[in-house]
Design an enzyme around this catalytic site. Structure first.
Site, short mmCIF file in Angstrom:
data_model
loop_
_atom_site.label_atom_id
_atom_site.label_comp_id
_atom_site.label_asym_id
_atom_site.label_seq_id
_atom_site.Cartn_x
_atom_site.Cartn_y
_atom_site.Cartn_z
N CYS A 144 -6.16 2.01 5.73
CA CYS A 144 -6.92 0.77 6.25
C CYS A 144 -6.35 0.35 7.88
CB CYS A 144 -6.64 -0.21 5.14
SG CYS A 144 -4.92 -0.97 4.95
N HIS A 164 0.98 -1.15 0.15
CA HIS A 164 0.21 -0.03 -0.04
C HIS A 164 0.72 1.25 -0.20
CE1 HIS A 164 -3.91 -1.95 1.64
NE2 HIS A 164 -3.12 -2.66 1.15
N CYS A 171 -2.51 -0.09 7.52
CA CYS A 171 -1.59 1.19 7.38
C CYS A 171 -1.73 1.87 8.45
CB CYS A 171 -2.06 1.99 5.90
SG CYS A 171 -1.93 1.05 4.47
N GLU A 207 0.84 3.92 1.96
CA GLU A 207 1.46 4.34 3.12
C GLU A 207 2.62 3.54 3.64
OE1 GLU A 207 -3.05 4.67 3.27
OE2 GLU A 207 -1.45 3.51 2.26
#
Length: 148
Positions: free
Chosen positions: A81, A51, A84, A53
């Site tokens: 999420c 992801h 993250c 992040e």
């Protein structure tokens, strides 16, 4: 200044979209300068943890030669999420700027709040920027995906 950093995060999201990745971008800032930026690469890398992040945190940690990013701020186009949010918490980022909320997996206040959670001893400052462009890029991406 905040808008400049969110604009860069949005550019990262557009790169992800071009790669047919969920269009999310993240930027990490220290002392008013961007030190790391990233976009989702989950499909490209075949890695569920890729992801924006997490990738940005890894890059910033490498640049600073330190896992503690307590002097840093993150700008992200979509509310993080749970994974993250946990990575942001563990990296000790001090401020988080979010472009739009995630009604499905949002973990910074919309569904659950990992980053401001007394039980987790986490008190990251969260700033909601509500940038319409951040919402639009996600909505349009999933509309196109459903129509295929």
């Amino acid at each position: 200044m905040n808008k400049i950093f969110m604009k860069k995060a949005l550019e990262e999201a557009k790169t992800a979209e071009y790669l047919n990745e969920v269009p999310v971008g993240a930027v990490i800032v220290r002392e008013g300068k961007i030190i790391a930026s990233a976009h989702n690469l989950r499909e490209t890398l075949k890695d569920s943890t890729a992801h924006a992040e997490v990738i940005a945190i890894k890059k910033a940690s490498e640049i600073l030669n330190n896992w503690r990013l307590n002097e840093c701020e993150m700008y992200v186009t979509l509310e993080p999420c749970p994974m993250c949010a946990g990575a942001i918490l563990q990296s000790r980022i001090r401020k988080l700027y979010i472009g739009t909320f995630d009604p499905v997996a949002g973990s910074c206040g919309s569904n659950i709040n990992v980053v401001q959670n007394e039980a987790l001893n986490s008190f990251i400052e969260v700033n909601w920027m509500y940038d319409e462009r951040c919402s639009d890029i996600i909505i349009d991406f999933f509309k196109r995906r459903r129509n295929k």
